[in-house]
Design an enzyme around this catalytic site. Structure first.
Site, PDB file in Angstrom:
ATOM      1  N   ASP A  59       0.799  -1.218   0.000  1.00 30.04           N
ATOM      2  CA  ASP A  59       0.000   0.000   0.000  1.00 30.04           C
ATOM      3  C   ASP A  59       0.837   1.277   0.000  1.00 30.04           C
ATOM      4  OD1 ASP A  59      -2.667   1.019   0.001  1.00 30.04           O
ATOM      5  OD2 ASP A  59      -2.426   1.608   2.091  1.00 30.04           O
ATOM      6  N   HIS A  60       0.299   2.325  -0.634  1.00 27.63           N
ATOM      7  CA  HIS A  60       0.893   3.667  -0.671  1.00 27.63           C
ATOM      8  C   HIS A  60       2.378   3.622  -1.019  1.00 27.63           C
ATOM      9  CE1 HIS A  60      -2.274   6.477   0.324  1.00 27.63           C
ATOM     10  NE2 HIS A  60      -2.747   5.600   1.196  1.00 27.63           N
TER      11      HIS A  60
ATOM     12  N   HIS B 119      -7.302  10.653   6.353  1.00 26.93           N
ATOM     13  CA  HIS B 119      -6.401   9.705   6.996  1.00 26.93           C
ATOM     14  C   HIS B 119      -6.194  10.046   8.477  1.00 26.93           C
ATOM     15  CE1 HIS B 119      -4.782   8.939   2.792  1.00 26.93           C
ATOM     16  NE2 HIS B 119      -4.968   7.719   3.249  1.00 26.93           N
TER      17      HIS B 119
ATOM     18  N   HIS C 249     -10.096   5.647   1.087  1.00 26.46           N
ATOM     19  CA  HIS C 249      -9.030   5.708   2.094  1.00 26.46           C
ATOM     20  C   HIS C 249      -9.544   6.479   3.302  1.00 26.46           C
ATOM     21  CE1 HIS C 249      -5.343   4.977  -0.743  1.00 26.46           C
ATOM     22  NE2 HIS C 249      -6.340   4.127  -0.962  1.00 26.46           N
ATOM     23  N   GLY C 250      -8.893   6.279   4.445  1.00 28.38           N
ATOM     24  CA  GLY C 250      -9.281   7.021   5.642  1.00 28.38           C
ATOM     25  C   GLY C 250     -10.613   6.590   6.220  1.00 28.38           C
TER      26      GLY C 250
ATOM     27  N   SER D  82     -11.317   4.783   8.773  1.00 28.36           N
ATOM     28  CA  SER D  82     -11.411   4.683  10.235  1.00 28.36           C
ATOM     29  C   SER D  82     -12.277   5.777  10.828  1.00 28.36           C
ATOM     30  CB  SER D  82     -10.016   4.740  10.864  1.00 28.36           C
ATOM     31  OG  SER D  82      -9.272   3.589  10.545  1.00 28.36           O
TER      32      SER D  82
ATOM     33  N   ASN E 108     -10.548   1.023   3.004  1.00 31.79           N
ATOM     34  CA  ASN E 108      -9.276   0.906   3.710  1.00 31.79           C
ATOM     35  C   ASN E 108      -9.391   1.349   5.167  1.00 31.79           C
ATOM     36  OD1 ASN E 108      -8.280   0.240   1.193  1.00 31.79           O
ATOM     37  ND2 ASN E 108      -6.597   1.690   1.253  1.00 31.79           N
ATOM     38  N   VAL E 109      -8.863   0.536   6.068  1.00 32.40           N
ATOM     39  CA  VAL E 109      -8.932   0.814   7.507  1.00 32.40           C
ATOM     40  C   VAL E 109      -7.555   0.607   8.129  1.00 32.40           C
ATOM     41  CG1 VAL E 109     -10.016   0.182   9.699  1.00 32.40           C
ATOM     42  CG2 VAL E 109     -11.328   0.010   7.564  1.00 32.40           C
TER      43      VAL E 109
ATOM     44  N   THR F  47      -6.133   3.288  11.111  1.00 33.36           N
ATOM     45  CA  THR F  47      -6.068   3.941  12.414  1.00 33.36           C
ATOM     46  C   THR F  47      -6.965   3.275  13.451  1.00 33.36           C
ATOM     47  OG1 THR F  47      -5.509   6.064  11.384  1.00 33.36           O
ATOM     48  CG2 THR F  47      -6.421   6.137  13.612  1.00 33.36           C
TER      49      THR F  47
END
Length: 275
Positions: A80-81, A175, A203-204, A206, A225-226, A228
């Site tokens: 990822d990233h 994020h 993304h982000g 959480s 995407n999870v 945090t």
């Protein structure tokens, strides 16, 4: 169970959660949470996590893959990233079937050029490629305002010019949020879904409440995407344990409940996006 190709999970229908792996306990919790929920999941290792492990991808990738293959859940391995092209070129050798190549900090033309080359290299090795257009907040230098959200027409052109398999879009999430208070632009998600011929990635997640996540999936989001949220469960449990038991020195005493807390968090997100 053998690792599943990320493409197979993404194209199976419904939404798929992808969870960040930092330590082996993260990987174990993701696998256990997926088993508990009866849902597939993606285990993703970011470039930042690789840096945390001394810049060595091999050990954490091998450990994560071993946890995944020992699980009864359908799991895939995602890098990822990735900004470092040298790291990208390690993906295939370490069992990753997908990567998120992140050239979003570059000017648009340079982003397209770098991402198209990354996609070409990856596709030659049957690696599924995600990219990002727009700016999801929460990283240094990013400001998450409507002006940096993903434009549908630009997104369609970007996907055509880069040949990526999925697109992470900026629609209101941020994020590293520690409170689940984000409100997403569901009208924009629907417009992006109409304009873009590949799966959309959030993304982000959480910081996004369950109801917002379900609405996002209904509007067209596929990969959620999870990261945090797992770290909050992990660190919060450790902190509480050590405050209650300050003389503890055996890490197993606090890592066991911390891993269990992450497992519960994983299962919660999996049920939220696929009730």
């Amino acid at each position: 169970m053998p690792l599943v190709h990320t493409r197979e999970l993404i194209t199976a229908g419904g939404a798929v959660c992808a969870f960040n792996v930092i330590t082996v306990e993260h990987a174990e919790a993701i696998a256990a949470g997926a088993e508990s929920a009866g849902r597939p999941a993606v285990l993703q290792i970011s470039e930042n996590a690789v840096k945390f492990h001394g810049g060595r991808l091999g050990p954490i990738a091998a450990a994560t893959a071993a946890v995944a293959t020992a699980s009864s859940a359908r799991l895939s391995l995602h890098l990822d990233h990735v900004e470092d092209e040298a790291l990208l070129r390690l993906a295939h050798a370490h069992g990753f079937t997908s990567v998120m190549f992140d050239a979003s900090k570059l000017p648009y033309g340079d982003n397209v050029k770098a991402t198209a080359e990354a996609a070409r290299w990856s596709h030659e090795r049957d690696i599924w490629v995600e990219a990002e257009l727009g700016r999801v907040g929460g990283k240094a230098g990013d400001a998450h305002t409507p002006g940096v959200r993903t434009d549908p027409a630009e997104a369609a052109t970007y996907v055509a010019d880069t040949s990526v398999d999925a697109l992470a879009v900026a629609v209101g999430s941020t994020h590293a949020m520690t409170a689940r208070t984000a409100t997403l632009d569901h009208a924009l998600i629907a417009q992006l879904r109409e304009a873009v011929p590949v799966p959309l990635v959030l993304h982000g997640s959480s910081g996004v409440p369950d109801t917002e996540l379900r609405c996002a999936v209904a509007a067209g989001m596929t990969k959620i995407n999870v990261g945090t949220a797992l770290n909050q469960a992990y660190t919060g449990t450790i902190r509480a344990f050590l405050e209650a038991h300050p003389s503890t020195t055996d890490p197993r005493k606090y890592l066991t409940p911390a891993r269990a807390a992450m497992t519960e968090t994983v299962a919660g997100f999996l049920h939220a996006v696929n009730p």
